[in-house]
Motif scaffolding. Structure first.
Motif, PDB file in Angstrom:
ATOM      1  N   ALA A  67      36.105  42.276  48.787  1.00 24.96           N
ATOM      2  CA  ALA A  67      36.118  40.698  49.189  1.00 24.96           C
ATOM      3  C   ALA A  67      36.453  39.841  47.900  1.00 24.96           C
ATOM      4  O   ALA A  67      36.216  40.454  46.766  1.00 24.96           O
ATOM      5  CB  ALA A  67      34.579  40.391  49.603  1.00 24.96           C
ATOM      6  N   PRO A  68      37.056  38.782  48.136  1.00 31.28           N
ATOM      7  CA  PRO A  68      37.423  38.256  46.768  1.00 31.28           C
ATOM      8  C   PRO A  68      36.461  37.665  46.242  1.00 31.28           C
ATOM      9  O   PRO A  68      35.150  37.182  46.588  1.00 31.28           O
ATOM     10  CB  PRO A  68      38.322  36.796  47.546  1.00 31.28           C
ATOM     11  N   PHE A  69      36.535  37.447  44.624  1.00 34.60           N
ATOM     12  CA  PHE A  69      35.630  37.137  43.791  1.00 34.60           C
ATOM     13  C   PHE A  69      34.357  37.859  43.863  1.00 34.60           C
ATOM     14  O   PHE A  69      33.037  37.272  43.581  1.00 34.60           O
ATOM     15  CB  PHE A  69      35.019  35.647  44.214  1.00 34.60           C
ATOM     16  N   ASP A  70      34.488  39.154  44.132  1.00 28.34           N
ATOM     17  CA  ASP A  70      33.175  40.133  44.275  1.00 28.34           C
ATOM     18  C   ASP A  70      33.649  41.133  43.025  1.00 28.34           C
ATOM     19  O   ASP A  70      34.564  41.554  42.816  1.00 28.34           O
ATOM     20  CB  ASP A  70      32.998  40.945  45.447  1.00 28.34           C
ATOM     21  N   ILE A  71      32.400  41.411  41.977  1.00 29.38           N
ATOM     22  CA  ILE A  71      32.718  42.364  41.162  1.00 29.38           C
ATOM     23  C   ILE A  71      32.984  43.817  41.597  1.00 29.38           C
ATOM     24  O   ILE A  71      34.002  44.635  41.182  1.00 29.38           O
ATOM     25  CB  ILE A  71      31.410  42.551  40.222  1.00 29.38           C
ATOM     26  N   ALA A  72      32.656  44.219  42.835  1.00 23.45           N
ATOM     27  CA  ALA A  72      32.989  45.459  43.500  1.00 23.45           C
ATOM     28  C   ALA A  72      34.352  45.362  43.766  1.00 23.45           C
ATOM     29  O   ALA A  72      34.912  46.531  44.002  1.00 23.45           O
ATOM     30  CB  ALA A  72      32.074  45.540  44.938  1.00 23.45           C
TER      31      ALA A  72
ATOM     32  N   THR B 272      40.708  48.300  40.083  1.00 20.42           N
ATOM     33  CA  THR B 272      40.854  48.746  38.892  1.00 20.42           C
ATOM     34  C   THR B 272      40.486  50.193  38.667  1.00 20.42           C
ATOM     35  O   THR B 272      40.892  50.961  37.859  1.00 20.42           O
ATOM     36  CB  THR B 272      40.418  47.888  37.674  1.00 20.42           C
ATOM     37  N   GLY B 273      39.245  50.455  39.181  1.00 26.74           N
ATOM     38  CA  GLY B 273      38.630  51.759  39.021  1.00 26.74           C
ATOM     39  C   GLY B 273      37.786  51.829  37.611  1.00 26.74           C
ATOM     40  O   GLY B 273      37.680  53.002  37.155  1.00 26.74           O
ATOM     41  N   ILE B 274      37.537  50.711  37.314  1.00 30.27           N
ATOM     42  CA  ILE B 274      36.898  50.426  35.881  1.00 30.27           C
ATOM     43  C   ILE B 274      35.830  49.568  35.985  1.00 30.27           C
ATOM     44  O   ILE B 274      35.981  48.392  36.667  1.00 30.27           O
ATOM     45  CB  ILE B 274      37.926  50.021  34.735  1.00 30.27           C
ATOM     46  N   ASP B 275      34.689  49.882  35.376  1.00 27.52           N
ATOM     47  CA  ASP B 275      33.425  49.065  35.512  1.00 27.52           C
ATOM     48  C   ASP B 275      33.790  47.919  34.601  1.00 27.52           C
ATOM     49  O   ASP B 275      33.879  48.160  33.149  1.00 27.52           O
ATOM     50  CB  ASP B 275      32.220  49.905  35.006  1.00 27.52           C
ATOM     51  N   PRO B 276      33.702  46.627  34.803  1.00 26.20           N
ATOM     52  CA  PRO B 276      34.217  45.677  33.823  1.00 26.20           C
ATOM     53  C   PRO B 276      33.044  45.369  32.927  1.00 26.20           C
ATOM     54  O   PRO B 276      33.359  44.531  32.114  1.00 26.20           O
ATOM     55  CB  PRO B 276      34.486  44.361  34.977  1.00 26.20           C
ATOM     56  N   PHE B 277      31.786  45.791  33.093  1.00 26.71           N
ATOM     57  CA  PHE B 277      30.924  45.494  32.219  1.00 26.71           C
ATOM     58  C   PHE B 277      30.827  46.593  31.030  1.00 26.71           C
ATOM     59  O   PHE B 277      30.326  46.450  30.082  1.00 26.71           O
ATOM     60  CB  PHE B 277      29.412  45.498  32.711  1.00 26.71           C
ATOM     61  N   THR B 278      31.201  47.721  31.258  1.00 24.67           N
ATOM     62  CA  THR B 278      31.295  49.006  30.491  1.00 24.67           C
ATOM     63  C   THR B 278      32.595  49.482  29.941  1.00 24.67           C
ATOM     64  O   THR B 278      32.576  50.088  29.023  1.00 24.67           O
ATOM     65  CB  THR B 278      30.275  50.065  31.013  1.00 24.67           C
TER      66      THR B 278
END
Length: 178
Positions: free
Chosen positions: A94-99, A105-111
């Protein structure tokens, strides 16, 4: 208060998964919190004179971080706790969702760490079938998932087995129709 005045038979709740990694990516508490709530709900319902009230947990398949192994663990959790979900929610970006960022991307944006994402239709179908392992029409998909994960121990007649060793007649009929 909740069970006495605001629940009329069943209550829908969203633990969403049982896998710690997936729940962490969802920014949700561990499944133990849901287990505590379920016990308290049952006790409060009995105390309120409504012992037949029950929870309808909502789980999701294909969420970033959710592997086939995690879904097998979820299927075992469902079996051990007597849950048989009729409806299954597949993850939809869904748009604007971290998931969604995790999914694409297959990458955790936090880590910055890589995260497994079930993007292929086959992998998503395997995860979905595991949520409803008890349905005969899912037999062959569940078997495939268990073999892929090296979990032949869950095929047979043992109390933890998800499917029988031999396909039920309905599974064979469903496969023929497909």
């Amino acid at each position: 208060e909740l069970v006495q005045h605001h629940v009329s038979g069943h209550m829908k709740v969203a633990p969403e998964h049982t896998d710690a990694t997936t729940l962490e990516l969802m920014k949700k508490p561990g499944v133990d919190d849901f287990n505590v709530f379920a016990r308290q709900f049952k006790a409060a319902s009995a105390a309120a004179g409504k012992p037949k009230q029950y929870l309808v947990p909502y789980f999701i398949t294909g969420h970033p971080g959710s592997t086939v192994e995690a879904m097998i663990d979820l299927a075992l959790y469902l079996k051990r706790n007597g849950y048989r979900p009729r409806q299954v929610q597949d993850f939809i970006p869904a748009p604007f969702d971290i998931a969604t960022a995790l999914y694409y991307t297959g990458i955790d944006p936090f880590t910055g760490e890589e995260v497994y994402v079930a993007k292929g239709l086959r992998d998503r179908k395997l995860q979905r079938a595991l949520m409803q392992f008890f349905k005969p029409e899912n037999y062959f998909m569940v078997r495939e998932a268990l073999l892929k994960a090296g979990r032949q121990d869950l095929i047979g007649s043992g109390c933890d087995c998800l499917i029988p060793a031999h396909p039920p007649r309905q599974a064979i009929e469903a496969r023929r129709r497909q």
